[in-house]
Design an enzyme around this catalytic site. Structure first.
Site, PDB file in Angstrom:
ATOM      1  N   LYS A 111     -43.735   1.387  34.351  1.00 41.17           N
ATOM      2  CA  LYS A 111     -43.580   1.065  33.136  1.00 41.17           C
ATOM      3  C   LYS A 111     -43.779   2.011  32.098  1.00 41.17           C
ATOM      4  O   LYS A 111     -44.097   3.115  32.425  1.00 41.17           O
ATOM      5  CB  LYS A 111     -45.028   0.023  32.858  1.00 41.17           C
ATOM      6  N   GLY A 228     -40.023 -16.572  25.646  1.00 41.09           N
ATOM      7  CA  GLY A 228     -40.579 -17.722  24.997  1.00 41.09           C
ATOM      8  C   GLY A 228     -39.346 -18.575  24.486  1.00 41.09           C
ATOM      9  O   GLY A 228     -39.167 -20.015  24.796  1.00 41.09           O
TER      10      GLY A 228
HETATM   11  N1  GLU Z   1     -40.149  -6.143  31.573  1.00 36.95           N
HETATM   12  C1  GLU Z   1     -40.074  -7.263  32.531  1.00 36.95           C
HETATM   13  C2  GLU Z   1     -41.444  -7.647  33.156  1.00 36.95           C
HETATM   14  O1  GLU Z   1     -42.375  -7.327  32.630  1.00 36.95           O
HETATM   15  C3  GLU Z   1     -38.743  -6.783  33.528  1.00 36.95           C
HETATM   16  C4  GLU Z   1     -39.088  -5.567  34.155  1.00 36.95           C
HETATM   17  C5  GLU Z   1     -37.641  -5.303  34.844  1.00 36.95           C
HETATM   18  O2  GLU Z   1     -36.568  -5.959  34.789  1.00 36.95           O
HETATM   19  O3  GLU Z   1     -37.771  -4.190  35.313  1.00 36.95           O
HETATM   20  O4  GLU Z   1     -41.178  -7.882  34.244  1.00 36.95           O
END
Ligand code: GLU
Length: 421
Positions: A111, A228
């Protein structure tokens, strides 16, 4: 540890570790694997200087946490938020690791984030910030290394700027280094609606298992961002269900006979919020969570269902489209009260699943039609739902713990096979 960022006094990374600890105890996980999985493998902290429109330079803090890559390149979104902290990013990176394992896609978890307020920045400032981030963090990104995507307050346009900056760094296009891109730049069909759509498949399966209707049923949706608002549209288009309440960071709206989600979206696009939608009553975000509805979909930020309000949740099913909306204490209260929770790492995994499909399409340069993506997403989500549902039944634990057990068994097997412990 740094201070929590949500005013509840709870550190999100401590929560992520506590959830892992609980699952590790049930699985009797080898202590060295447990210790390894409690911490991120790598993290990069960067300081970014960005030229603002008024001629000054502003300094921003950015992060990328690569939590675990035992199962494949790390994967996970980028969040632009004023309250972003390293512990929030660590928690989200851990959750990405378990999420990719639950849906059984060959990726690890990561992340990233930048502490900033995108609502106060011009498009030019956001572009310069996005490019500055890639210039610093790009050295640890790549289709076979670590692949970002959109998250809270980041968009396909931001992904496009980042893909472009990365192409300049490498000297050639490498679209698979980031997902959630616009269709014209190697994006995948269905990616924009994927988190919500995957959540709908989970609701459909949960309803079947519990013998509940999805049509003659009421829904409340907290959060009207990417997940949402698509969920609000799909409750009507897929289930013909009744959305009685929705909200955003400015407040919520309620209408017992049902809201027209498409109209609410137009209103939000016009005014910047769902608040003051004609014909609806105002409702606070807190009251929305406690509405007497069949399905509650927390789709905004973390730590909204806590020990303070868990006893008042009246929904029969809670589908977590947000990451981390429920605290561990609240999980136990909801489980004891018979509320069926579809946990975030399962419920919103449609987003990363279609991100994975996007990487596959980028790798072979051949793009799938909408029906193909939808069919494969449905298959992945349905399998994952039943793996978790069965695990919960077999172990007699709540669904989040079951999802953790499914995920950790898979990650632990990869760790062991690679000879890391
Ligand atoms: N931000 C999204 C999640 O929390 C997607 C992450 C992604 O597609 O790599 O799952």
């Amino acid at each position: 540890m740094s201070t929590p960022n949500d005013g509840t006094g709870m550190n999100p990374f401590a929560i992520a570790q506590a959830q892992l600890d609980e699952a590790a105890a049930i699985l009797e996980l080898a202590p060295e694997i447990h210790t390894l999985l409690r911490e991120p493998l790598r993290e990069l902290h960067v300081t970014l200087s960005v030229k603002m429109d008024d001629g000054t330079s502003k300094i921003f803090k950015g992060y990328r946490v690569q939590y675990n890559d035992a199962r494949g390149p790390t994967k996970g979104g980028l969040r632009f938020h004023p309250d972003e902290t390293i512990d929030m990013v660590r928690a989200l990176a851990a959750w990405m690791t378990w999420k990719c394992a639950v849906v059984d896609i060959p990726l690890g978890g990561a992340k990233g984030g930048i502490t900033c307020n995108p609502k106060e920045m011009s498009p030019g400032e956001l572009e310069r910030l996005s490019r500055a981030y890639v210039r610093q963090v790009g050295r640890i990104l790549g289709a076979e290394m670590d692949v970002p995507a959109p998250d809270v307050y980041t968009t396909p346009q931001i992904m496009a700027w980042m893909a472009d900056e990365f192409a300049f760094m490498r000297g050639h296009n490498e679209f698979g280094m980031i997902t959630g891109k616009p269709l014209a730049l190697g994006g995948s069909k269905v990616r924009d609606e994927a988190a919500a759509r995957g959540g709908m498949y989970c609701l459909r399966e949960a309803a079947k298992m519990l013998g509940l209707p999805t049509k003659e049923a009421t829904y409340a949706i907290q959060g009207f961002g990417n997940a949402g608002h698509f969920a609000a549209l799909m409750v009507r288009s897929m289930f013909s269900g009744t959305v009685v309440a929705v909200s955003d960071s400015k407040g919520g709206i309620f209408k017992a006979e049902g809201l027209n989600s498409a109209r609410v979206l137009e209103h939000k696009q016009l005014t910047g919020s769902v608040v003051d939608f004609p014909g609806a009553e105002p409702i606070s975000n807190d009251d929305l969570l406690e509405l007497d509805v069949d399905y509650l979909l927390p789709s905004a930020l973390e730590n909204v269902i806590t020990e303070r309000n868990a006893a008042n949740i009246k929904a029969k099913v809670v589908g977590e489209l947000a990451n981390g909306p429920t605290t561990p204490e609240a999980d136990h209260i909801l489980h004891d009260r018979g509320v069926y929770v579809i946990p975030d790492l399962l419920c919103n995994a449609g987003g990363v699943t279609v991100s994975y499909f996007e990487m596959v399409q980028n790798a072979y340069g051949y793009y799938w039609d909408r029906d193909m993506v939808i069919e494969r997403l449905d298959a992945k989500m349905t399998d994952a739902f039943h793996a978790v549902h069965e695990k919960a039944r077999d172990l007699n634990v709540h669904n989040r713990l079951a999802a953790y057990c499914v995920a950790i068994e898979r990650v632990a097997e990869a760790v062991r096979l690679r000879g890391w412990v």
